[in-house]
Write a protein that holds these residues in place. Structure first.
Motif, short mmCIF file in Angstrom:
data_model
loop_
_atom_site.label_atom_id
_atom_site.label_comp_id
_atom_site.label_asym_id
_atom_site.label_seq_id
_atom_site.Cartn_x
_atom_site.Cartn_y
_atom_site.Cartn_z
N ASN A 75 3.97 -0.50 -5.55
CA ASN A 75 5.08 0.44 -6.90
C ASN A 75 5.37 -0.48 -8.50
O ASN A 75 4.40 -0.58 -9.29
CB ASN A 75 5.75 0.36 -6.86
N ASP A 124 6.66 5.72 -10.71
CA ASP A 124 6.75 3.99 -10.92
C ASP A 124 6.01 3.89 -12.28
O ASP A 124 5.90 2.68 -12.81
CB ASP A 124 6.03 3.54 -10.28
N LEU A 143 7.31 9.01 -5.73
CA LEU A 143 7.64 7.98 -5.35
C LEU A 143 6.40 7.99 -4.55
O LEU A 143 6.37 8.68 -2.62
CB LEU A 143 8.76 7.89 -4.90
N GLU A 146 6.50 1.52 0.65
CA GLU A 146 5.53 0.41 1.10
C GLU A 146 5.43 0.04 2.17
O GLU A 146 6.66 0.58 3.13
CB GLU A 146 6.04 -0.64 -0.70
N ILE A 153 1.16 -0.15 -0.87
CA ILE A 153 1.54 1.54 -1.11
C ILE A 153 0.68 1.95 0.49
O ILE A 153 -0.45 1.75 0.64
CB ILE A 153 1.38 2.19 -2.10
#
Length: 292
Positions: A75, A124, A143, A146, A153
């Motif tokens: 991200n 992000d 979104l 992670e 991710i």
């Protein structure tokens, strides 16, 4: 109404409304054939029953990992890319945002204007941009989560599709902040009397460009707010679709090129809509018939 503060909200979609499609631009930068990505991989997922938003998010996740096209994408990498988008914002946007702040604070007592983004794009990327950080009260986008070692991710945390966008309109309307949503995602469903809501639907102006914006267009239009459609006049197919999907059903006041300076239609009409709504509020207050 006494010294009650009224708020006007401009709510924007992001991709193709404020900037060219940021996901496509990001993938192109990393060497992904975006025609194959959208028309091949994502379309195949759609044909197998995927939600459109989940389809593109999953197609991206499948490309993340060691020895994969997107590498160990995080991200933070998306945020860095978002910081590079500033030159791509459509002409006149920053000037309009500044001018409207000055106009409302100078000419109208106890009225304020705020800016929001509700997007099916990547949160992000959006939140990583300095223009967004400076001007926008809150942003809502998809979104990723992670995991793994090394960290990258690995999964989807939030997917915002066309109907999900209206949820965030209601959060803006009721005054539910993103931080409150993170700790209690059901808070938006709490019954809040119309007169107690932070930003009346009538005070919301929504600007979007695509099919994912139709539920928001309909919600705002039927709630007496204002909607403006954005379309690239150089794209005949999208212009034709805009006519049939947005203009003919009267979901928007009009479809305009994404030019926000005062000398072009979209920028001038948004300025006029803000000024007119502020003047209506002042008149309603003076006549004692202000309603939220």
């Amino acid at each position: 109404m006494g010294n009650h503060l009224d708020i006007i909200a401009l709510v924007f979609d992001f991709d193709d409304t404020l900037v060219p499609d940021s996901t496509t631009f990001f993938l192109n930068k990393l060497g992904i054939d975006t025609d194959t990505f959208w028309q091949g991989e994502v379309k195949a997922l759609l044909n197998s029953g995927y939600d459109p938003t989940l389809a593109y998010l999953w197609a991206m996740i499948e490309k993340i990992g060691e020895d994969k096209p997107l590498g160990l994408l995080t991200n933070a990498d998306l945020a860095v890319f978002g910081s590079e988008l500033t030159p791509l914002f459509h002409p006149g946007l920053v000037e309009m945002l500044d001018e409207l702040k000055i106009l409302v604070s100078r000419d109208f007592k106890d009225i304020r204007i705020e800016y929001y983004i509700v997007s099916g794009g990547l949160q992000d990327i959006i939140a990583g941009n300095t223009i967004v950080q400076k001007y926008f009260t809150a942003t809502y986008g998809c979104l990723f989560g992670e995991g793994g070692s090394p960290t990258r991710i690995t999964h989807v945390k939030r997917a915002i599709n066309f109907t999900e966008k209206t949820r965030y309109i209601f959060e803006i309307n009721k005054g539910v902040s993103p931080e409150q949503t993170y700790s209690n995602p059901y808070l938006v469903n709490k019954d809040v009397p119309t007169h107690s809501r932070r930003i009346p639907m009538r005070n919301i102006i929504y600007i979007g460009d695509g099919l994912t914006d139709i539920p928001c267009f309909s919600l705002i239009h039927h709630s007496e707010g204002k909607c403006f459609g954005v379309v690239d006049p150089a794209n005949p197919a999208r212009a034709k679709r805009a006519l049939s999907e947005f203009l003919e059903p009267k979901r928007v006041l009009g479809m305009y090129a994404p030019l926000y300076d005062s000398t072009h239609e979209l920028g001038s009409f948004i300025r006029a809509a803000v000024s007119n709504r502020c003047a209506e509020i002042v008149l309603e207050r003076s006549m004692g018939n202000y309603r939220r």
